[in-house]
Write an enzyme that holds these catalytic residues in place. Sequence first.
Site, PDB file in Angstrom:
ATOM      1  N   LYS A   6     -10.721  -3.759  -4.244  1.00  0.00           N
ATOM      2  CA  LYS A   6     -11.515  -2.532  -4.311  1.00  0.00           C
ATOM      3  C   LYS A   6     -10.749  -1.434  -5.027  1.00  0.00           C
ATOM      4  CE  LYS A   6     -13.457  -3.481   0.297  1.00  0.00           C
ATOM      5  NZ  LYS A   6     -13.052  -3.411   1.698  1.00  0.00           N
ATOM      6  N   LYS A  59      -4.952  -9.956  -7.514  1.00  0.00           N
ATOM      7  CA  LYS A  59      -6.088 -10.191  -6.622  1.00  0.00           C
ATOM      8  C   LYS A  59      -7.256  -9.276  -7.009  1.00  0.00           C
ATOM      9  CE  LYS A  59      -5.912  -8.463  -2.550  1.00  0.00           C
ATOM     10  NZ  LYS A  59      -5.585  -8.034  -1.199  1.00  0.00           N
ATOM     11  N   LYS A  77       0.823  -1.207   0.000  1.00  0.00           N
ATOM     12  CA  LYS A  77       0.000   0.000   0.000  1.00  0.00           C
ATOM     13  C   LYS A  77       0.853   1.250   0.000  1.00  0.00           C
ATOM     14  CE  LYS A  77      -4.494  -1.303   1.825  1.00  0.00           C
ATOM     15  NZ  LYS A  77      -5.471  -1.118   2.891  1.00  0.00           N
TER      16      LYS A  77
END
Length: 343
Positions: free
Chosen positions: A209, A206, A114
Amino acid sequence: MAFTPRVFSGIQPSGDLHLGNYLGAIRRFVPLQDTHDCIYCVVDMHAITVWQDPDDLRRATREVAAAFIAAGVDPKRSIIFNQSQIVQHAELAWVFNCIARMGWMSRMTQFKDKAGKNSENVSLGLFAYPSLMAADILLYKATHVPVGDDQKQHLELTRDIAAKFNNDYAASIAKEGFEPDFFPITEPLIAGPATRIMSLRDGTKKMSKSDPSDQSRISLLDDADTIAKKIKRATTDPEPLPETVEGLKGRAEADNLVGIYAALSDKTKADVIAEYGGKGWGTFKPALAELAVAVLAPIASEMRRLIDDTTAIDAVLRDGAERGSVIAEATMKDVRRIVGFIR
Ligand code: TYM
């Protein structure tokens, strides 16, 4: 000591819920209600580790709660609440910030992913994220945590934090009259054919969102037409489905779609291959689209109905918070004594 079998899991209200969240987590929450005390949390404090518009956060918080209920979590049997309503999460997270080591946190791959090259400029909360997650789980002395595969490392850290707390404070735990294993060493529940649902556009990524392509994921609020279109357009290789499960190895997209079919129908991948092995995509994709719509459309329509009634959703969250805070405060009372905080 025997701990009461108790399940805790959390979902972030950040962006739209997708099929990965549903199959990897929410769908699996439902049957656990028959065997365990279950606590399902909308982790709004985790969500703000990256910027969230306040109105979007409120909307997404209610949407996650609605998804739990629409999928079959019973708010009377289980506890459903949003994390920020029970202040003890923040309190225990602080204690755990003082237990966890910088080195442990630096190894968290989700933080590294992230933060990317931008690690000087992300929030301190994002770095401390897994310590708040350990607090979520251990505040309720949860024994089992159903999650997708991407949370495995965070759960290992939760176990390390529990063990280090039990160890560092062993003398005080004994002196205050508690069992030596004050916090349980929680078991992750990462099982079934859908622990890692991949993007519909790229079988190596993956489903998430944050993927910029809306075509990469099926959102829980997508309508029937959109779901069917996304499945029919999903990237695949040109080969028919293999005759055996082993034949899925090295075929990420095929493996993903078979896994989705299996999870949606509560079957194994082997069952699906027994039925569709040797068949082409022209047969399998429409069958998968039909199954996905049959499972997801009723959930979406119930979610929409629930989201419209914000008063009712907020009442569920408040009721869950009232019930949850009784357990949370009982744990924190003991933790304060163990640590040496005067009250
Ligand atoms: P979050 O909000 O990213 O995801 C919620 C749940 O969905 C699972 N999941 C997936 N499963 C299969 N395939 C995918 N592509 C996929 N994407 C997401 C996640 O594994 C998760 O189970 N840190 C957590 C939230 C959290 C939590 C907790 C979980 C906070 N405190 C305590 C368990 C216990 C998270 O970010 O999940």
